[in-house]
Design a protein around this motif. Structure first.
Motif, short mmCIF file in Angstrom:
data_model
loop_
_atom_site.label_atom_id
_atom_site.label_comp_id
_atom_site.label_asym_id
_atom_site.label_seq_id
_atom_site.Cartn_x
_atom_site.Cartn_y
_atom_site.Cartn_z
N ARG A 5 31.90 -7.98 67.10
CA ARG A 5 31.69 -6.58 67.48
C ARG A 5 32.98 -5.79 67.32
O ARG A 5 33.00 -4.69 66.77
CB ARG A 5 31.19 -6.54 68.92
N CYS A 6 34.08 -6.36 67.76
CA CYS A 6 35.38 -5.70 67.65
C CYS A 6 35.80 -5.57 66.18
O CYS A 6 36.32 -4.53 65.77
CB CYS A 6 36.42 -6.49 68.44
N SER A 7 35.57 -6.62 65.39
CA SER A 7 35.94 -6.59 63.98
C SER A 7 35.15 -5.53 63.21
O SER A 7 35.67 -4.93 62.27
CB SER A 7 35.69 -7.94 63.33
N ALA A 8 33.91 -5.32 63.62
CA ALA A 8 33.07 -4.32 62.96
C ALA A 8 33.33 -2.92 63.52
O ALA A 8 32.73 -1.95 63.06
CB ALA A 8 31.60 -4.67 63.14
N GLU A 18 23.03 -7.76 68.14
CA GLU A 18 23.91 -8.77 67.56
C GLU A 18 23.50 -9.14 66.15
O GLU A 18 24.36 -9.36 65.29
CB GLU A 18 23.89 -10.03 68.43
N THR A 19 22.21 -9.21 65.90
CA THR A 19 21.75 -9.60 64.56
C THR A 19 22.20 -8.60 63.50
O THR A 19 22.58 -8.99 62.40
CB THR A 19 20.21 -9.73 64.53
N ILE A 20 22.19 -7.34 63.83
CA ILE A 20 22.61 -6.31 62.88
C ILE A 20 24.12 -6.42 62.63
O ILE A 20 24.57 -6.31 61.48
CB ILE A 20 22.23 -4.92 63.39
N ILE A 21 24.88 -6.68 63.68
CA ILE A 21 26.32 -6.83 63.53
C ILE A 21 26.63 -8.05 62.66
O ILE A 21 27.48 -8.00 61.78
CB ILE A 21 27.01 -6.95 64.89
N LYS A 22 25.91 -9.14 62.89
CA LYS A 22 26.14 -10.35 62.09
C LYS A 22 25.78 -10.14 60.64
O LYS A 22 26.46 -10.65 59.74
CB LYS A 22 25.35 -11.52 62.67
#
Length: 141
Positions: A5-8, A18-22
């Motif tokens: 989350r922080c990296s994005a 979470e799935t969208i972030i992954k």
């Protein structure tokens, strides 16, 4: 998950799943999946050991008496049996190493392949769109 989350550069306030972030970060597996796989690999490895070996003795040992308050309800062995149930493994399956490895790794590997294919398809579509835009720009000049 906080790392991704922080990296994005996405805050929890944005309420993005979470799935969208992954997918955005091209993460194929969960960390817990890797841990479960390694636990089952270790269990199979220890089961193949000779009877007098210390790791095998420690795995079979259970402390006498009751557990204290606020301790985990499941033991490591009970957790492994639960994982084996999820994978459709039996106690005797560790005798056949190839079958054991396939059943442990195949499910998560198939999910990884499907994720990679979807990512590749998305990238190919984006590249085709970019190439078409570049081609249109060259003809206009």
């Amino acid at each position: 998950m906080d790392f991704w989350r922080c990296s994005a550069r996405i805050s929890r306030k944005d309420k993005i799943r979470e799935t969208i972030i992954k997918q955005k970060m091209n993460v194929a597996r969960f960390l817990l999946d890797n841990i479960k796989t390694k636990q089952l690999q270790w269990y199979g490895h220890v089961q193949i050991m000779e009877e007098g070996r210390l790791p095998k003795e420690v795995m079979k040992w259970s402390p006498p008496g009751r557990r204290k308050r606020s301790r985990p309800k499941l033991t490591w062995a009970e957790g492994i049996r639960g994982l084996m149930g999820e994978k459709g493994l039996m106690e005797e399956d560790w005798n056949d190493r190839d079958k054991w490895k396939k059943k442990i790794i195949v499910k998560w590997a198939q999910e990884d392949v499907e994720t990679l294919y979807s990512l590749l398809n998305n990238n190919n579509n984006n590249n085709n769109n970019n190439n078409n835009n570049n081609n249109n720009n060259t003809f206009r000049q």
